[in-house]
Design an enzyme around this catalytic site. Structure first.
Site, PDB file in Angstrom:
ATOM      1  N   ILE A   1      -7.416   4.541  20.128  1.00  7.69           N
ATOM      2  CA  ILE A   1      -7.966   3.487  20.984  1.00  7.69           C
ATOM      3  C   ILE A   1      -6.834   2.731  21.688  1.00  7.69           C
ATOM      4  O   ILE A   1      -6.901   2.441  22.886  1.00  7.69           O
ATOM      5  CB  ILE A   1      -8.876   2.541  20.168  1.00  7.69           C
ATOM      6  CG1 ILE A   1     -10.001   3.367  19.507  1.00  7.69           C
ATOM      7  CG2 ILE A   1      -9.474   1.455  21.065  1.00  7.69           C
ATOM      8  CD1 ILE A   1     -10.883   2.594  18.555  1.00  7.69           C
TER       9      ILE A   1
ATOM     10  N   ASP B   1       4.535   0.476  17.185  1.00  5.97           N
ATOM     11  CA  ASP B   1       3.789   1.471  16.404  1.00  5.97           C
ATOM     12  C   ASP B   1       4.718   2.065  15.343  1.00  5.97           C
ATOM     13  O   ASP B   1       5.910   2.249  15.603  1.00  5.97           O
ATOM     14  CB  ASP B   1       3.292   2.586  17.347  1.00  5.97           C
ATOM     15  CG  ASP B   1       2.077   3.304  16.803  1.00  5.97           C
ATOM     16  OD1 ASP B   1       1.004   3.189  17.412  1.00  5.97           O
ATOM     17  OD2 ASP B   1       2.204   3.984  15.753  1.00  5.97           O
TER      18      ASP B   1
ATOM     19  N   ASP C   1       7.336  -1.403  11.780  1.00  6.79           N
ATOM     20  CA  ASP C   1       6.219  -1.549  10.864  1.00  6.79           C
ATOM     21  C   ASP C   1       5.845  -3.018  10.731  1.00  6.79           C
ATOM     22  O   ASP C   1       6.717  -3.859  10.498  1.00  6.79           O
ATOM     23  CB  ASP C   1       6.639  -0.978   9.501  1.00  6.79           C
ATOM     24  CG  ASP C   1       5.428  -0.666   8.653  1.00  6.79           C
ATOM     25  OD1 ASP C   1       4.588  -1.582   8.452  1.00  6.79           O
ATOM     26  OD2 ASP C   1       5.304   0.485   8.211  1.00  6.79           O
TER      27      ASP C   1
ATOM     28  N   ALA D   1      -3.148  -1.894  15.441  1.00  7.30           N
ATOM     29  CA  ALA D   1      -2.493  -1.218  14.314  1.00  7.30           C
ATOM     30  C   ALA D   1      -3.221  -1.499  13.003  1.00  7.30           C
ATOM     31  O   ALA D   1      -3.288  -2.648  12.562  1.00  7.30           O
ATOM     32  CB  ALA D   1      -1.043  -1.682  14.204  1.00  7.30           C
ATOM     33  N   ALA D   2      -3.769  -0.464  12.405  1.00  2.88           N
ATOM     34  CA  ALA D   2      -4.496  -0.608  11.138  1.00  2.88           C
ATOM     35  C   ALA D   2      -4.848   0.773  10.609  1.00  2.88           C
ATOM     36  O   ALA D   2      -4.917   1.732  11.380  1.00  2.88           O
ATOM     37  CB  ALA D   2      -5.794  -1.396  11.340  1.00  2.88           C
TER      38      ALA D   2
ATOM     39  N   TYR E   1     -12.193  -1.324   3.761  1.00  2.00           N
ATOM     40  CA  TYR E   1     -11.820  -1.320   5.178  1.00  2.00           C
ATOM     41  C   TYR E   1     -12.485  -2.478   5.922  1.00  2.00           C
ATOM     42  O   TYR E   1     -11.829  -3.278   6.593  1.00  2.00           O
ATOM     43  CB  TYR E   1     -12.186   0.033   5.815  1.00  2.00           C
ATOM     44  CG  TYR E   1     -12.147  -0.010   7.319  1.00  2.00           C
ATOM     45  CD1 TYR E   1     -10.943  -0.223   7.989  1.00  2.00           C
ATOM     46  CD2 TYR E   1     -13.319   0.124   8.075  1.00  2.00           C
ATOM     47  CE1 TYR E   1     -10.902  -0.299   9.380  1.00  2.00           C
ATOM     48  CE2 TYR E   1     -13.284   0.053   9.451  1.00  2.00           C
ATOM     49  CZ  TYR E   1     -12.078  -0.159  10.098  1.00  2.00           C
ATOM     50  OH  TYR E   1     -12.052  -0.243  11.469  1.00  2.00           O
TER      51      TYR E   1
ATOM     52  N   LYS F   1     -10.914  -6.220   7.701  1.00  4.85           N
ATOM     53  CA  LYS F   1     -11.153  -6.702   9.064  1.00  4.85           C
ATOM     54  C   LYS F   1     -11.836  -8.078   9.041  1.00  4.85           C
ATOM     55  O   LYS F   1     -11.562  -8.932   9.880  1.00  4.85           O
ATOM     56  CB  LYS F   1     -11.996  -5.689   9.838  1.00  4.85           C
ATOM     57  CG  LYS F   1     -11.294  -4.347  10.064  1.00  4.85           C
ATOM     58  CD  LYS F   1     -10.261  -4.450  11.173  1.00  4.85           C
ATOM     59  CE  LYS F   1      -9.568  -3.131  11.427  1.00  4.85           C
ATOM     60  NZ  LYS F   1      -8.686  -3.136  12.602  1.00  4.85           N
TER      61      LYS F   1
ATOM     62  N   ASN G   1     -19.407   3.065  17.092  1.00  5.61           N
ATOM     63  CA  ASN G   1     -18.696   4.350  16.973  1.00  5.61           C
ATOM     64  C   ASN G   1     -18.059   4.739  18.299  1.00  5.61           C
ATOM     65  O   ASN G   1     -18.768   4.999  19.271  1.00  5.61           O
ATOM     66  CB  ASN G   1     -19.661   5.425  16.494  1.00  5.61           C
ATOM     67  CG  ASN G   1     -20.019   5.238  15.036  1.00  5.61           C
ATOM     68  OD1 ASN G   1     -20.503   4.175  14.642  1.00  5.61           O
ATOM     69  ND2 ASN G   1     -19.756   6.228  14.224  1.00  5.61           N
TER      70      ASN G   1
ATOM     71  N   LEU H   1     -17.289  12.333  13.565  1.00 10.35           N
ATOM     72  CA  LEU H   1     -18.353  13.307  13.829  1.00 10.35           C
ATOM     73  C   LEU H   1     -18.073  14.189  15.060  1.00 10.35           C
ATOM     74  O   LEU H   1     -18.057  15.418  14.941  1.00 10.35           O
ATOM     75  CB  LEU H   1     -19.689  12.558  14.011  1.00 10.35           C
ATOM     76  CG  LEU H   1     -20.875  13.443  14.363  1.00 10.35           C
ATOM     77  CD1 LEU H   1     -21.189  14.408  13.234  1.00 10.35           C
ATOM     78  CD2 LEU H   1     -22.102  12.588  14.676  1.00 10.35           C
TER      79      LEU H   1
HETATM   80  N1  UDP Z   1     -20.571  12.971   9.875  1.00 10.98           N
HETATM   81  C1  UDP Z   1     -20.939  14.260   9.513  1.00 10.98           C
HETATM   82  N2  UDP Z   1     -19.953  15.220   9.471  1.00 10.98           N
HETATM   83  C2  UDP Z   1     -18.636  14.959   9.756  1.00 10.98           C
HETATM   84  C3  UDP Z   1     -18.294  13.635  10.136  1.00 10.98           C
HETATM   85  C4  UDP Z   1     -19.287  12.671  10.168  1.00 10.98           C
HETATM   86  O1  UDP Z   1     -22.101  14.545   9.250  1.00 10.98           O
HETATM   87  O2  UDP Z   1     -17.795  15.872   9.682  1.00 10.98           O
HETATM   88  C5  UDP Z   1     -21.611  11.926   9.933  1.00 10.98           C
HETATM   89  C6  UDP Z   1     -21.340  10.737   9.010  1.00 10.98           C
HETATM   90  O3  UDP Z   1     -21.861  10.993   7.721  1.00 10.98           O
HETATM   91  C7  UDP Z   1     -22.041   9.602   9.757  1.00 10.98           C
HETATM   92  C8  UDP Z   1     -21.873   9.973  11.232  1.00 10.98           C
HETATM   93  O4  UDP Z   1     -21.595  11.389  11.232  1.00 10.98           O
HETATM   94  O5  UDP Z   1     -23.407   9.615   9.455  1.00 10.98           O
HETATM   95  C9  UDP Z   1     -20.741   9.238  11.927  1.00 10.98           C
HETATM   96  O6  UDP Z   1     -19.563   9.368  11.138  1.00 10.98           O
HETATM   97  P1  UDP Z   1     -18.116   9.018  11.691  1.00 10.98           P
HETATM   98  O7  UDP Z   1     -17.135   9.357  10.583  1.00 10.98           O
HETATM   99  O8  UDP Z   1     -17.902   9.683  13.008  1.00 10.98           O
HETATM  100  O9  UDP Z   1     -18.153   7.466  11.948  1.00 10.98           O
HETATM  101  P2  UDP Z   1     -18.520   6.225  10.997  1.00 10.98           P
HETATM  102  O10 UDP Z   1     -19.964   5.903  11.287  1.00 10.98           O
HETATM  103  O11 UDP Z   1     -18.254   6.608   9.575  1.00 10.98           O
HETATM  104  O12 UDP Z   1     -17.611   5.145  11.481  1.00 10.98           O
END
Ligand code: UDP
Length: 329
Positions: free
Chosen positions: A11, A30, A55, A78-79, A145, A149, A174, A194
């Site tokens: 991002i 960074d 850092d 940064a996180a 996490y 925040k 997301n 995802l």
């Molecule tokens: N997800 C999945 N397979 C993957 C990665 C994510 O089915 O390889 C699902 C995950 O369980 C969630 C959605 O996709 O329901 C979004 O996950 P992501 O890790 O992208 O973002 P998050 O919502 O955790 O920030």
């Protein structure tokens, strides 16, 4: 000059390119724990950008940035940001995210820099009590996490009251997609998200895509998320900076689209855009995943004048083009 911490990351780097296009001078700070030097090299083609490798946990590293540059405002990315990892190793998250930010704020106060845009998260809300989630929703994170925040948001409130430090906290839902010109994109060595995971499985060396859980109380049994395009998201940071520069008070905004998509719907969009039958394996639920997370974004629209325009298809399209490029790098 704008200091962007984590400017080599996903991002952060998209934000830097946008700042450069708007003729801001930028210093990236960074530690390259997850970001890439190649990304900073690409960014340097688009404007005046300086890199300081350091850092946030080392106060002298960050202090030197303020000593050597005239910083007007900070955008703080940064996180560490992986929920599952934060559950397994909370110390890593509290030390890096919370202590690192405390050092950054200390340097800001020492050098009288009083404006910060902070990347917060929908994970600060925890299990949703209602959908869509607006900014009045209780903040009860369910993992370390999200806690880190939220702590930082609270610290920023106290620093405003005591020291007049003004913050805008942007709570991301997301984030998806890549720069439309495919100069940069999402590049995690250990990808958990995802869309890139679905897309990676379309390439020869990719693993079968694993879908986590089909038994959620949603319309098709898979989790609902609100996918906000990276360029739309970055625009909100520029607007937040303008807001602070106009003398805006400390504030916080959700960044999402007001619309949710299930994992199955995202998967279908990926098949459509790539034109491929993507191999799929249904697995059990992933720990810590709420069934649905959808933003109410009306506050960012009305106060910041934000206007997200891109669709999920746009995000998958740019992400696929970027992933194709990454496969050949
Ligand atoms: N997800 C999945 N397979 C993957 C990665 C994510 O089915 O390889 C699902 C995950 O369980 C969630 C959605 O996709 O329901 C979004 O996950 P992501 O890790 O992208 O973002 P998050 O919502 O955790 O920030």
């Amino acid at each position: 000059m704008i200091l962007v911490t984590g400017g080599a990351g996903y991002i952060g780097s998209h934000c830097v390119i946008s700042l450069l296009e708007k003729k801001y001078d930028v210093v990236i700070f960074d530690n390259f724990s997850t970001g890439h030097k190649e990304t900073v090299e690409t960014l340097s083609n688009y404007g005046k950008v300086k890199l300081v490798e350091g850092d946030l946990n080392n106060y002298q590293d960050i202090k030197s940035v303020f000593e050597n540059n005239k910083i007007d405002a900070v955008i703080h990315f940064a996180a560490f940001s992986q929920v599952a990892e934060s559950v397994k190793n909370p110390q890593k998250y509290y030390l890096n995210n919370v202590c690192g930010t405390l050092n950054l704020l200390r340097a800001m106060l020492e050098f009288d820099v009083k404006k910060i845009v902070f990347s917060s998260t929908a994970a600060t809300y925890g299990e949703p009590e209602y959908i869509p989630i607006d900014e009045k929703h209780n903040q009860n994170p369910i993992n370390p996490y999200g806690q880190t925040k939220l702590f930082i948001e609270k610290i920023m409130d106290d620093y405003d009251k005591a020291y007049g430090l003004k913050s805008v906290r942007l709570r991301y839902f997301n984030v998806a997609g890549a720069d439309e010109q495919i100069r940069i994109g999402e590049w995690h060595d250990n990808e958990t998200h995802l869309i890139p995971n679905i897309l990676k499985s379309t390439f020869g060396s990719g693993k079968t895509f694993q879908m986590f859980g089909e038994d959620y109380p949603t319309k098709d049994g898979t989790c609902v998320r609100d996918y906000i395009n990276i360029e739309d998201l970055v625009n909100a940071h520029i607007l937040a900076l303008d807001y602070l520069n106009r003398g805006g008070e400390t504030n916080f905004f959700n960044l999402g689209t007001n619309e949710g998509s299930t994992v199955k719907e995202v998967f279908s969009v990926c098949e459509e855009i790539t034109g491929k039958n993507i191999p799929l394996e249904v697995k059990g639920r992933r720990e810590g995943d709420p069934a649905s997370l959808v933003a109410d974004n009306s506050k960012a629209k009305s106060v910041l004048g934000w206007n997200p325009e891109k669709t999920l298809e746009n995000s998958v399209d740019s992400a696929y083009k970027w992933e194709s490029k990454l496969q050949n790098m």
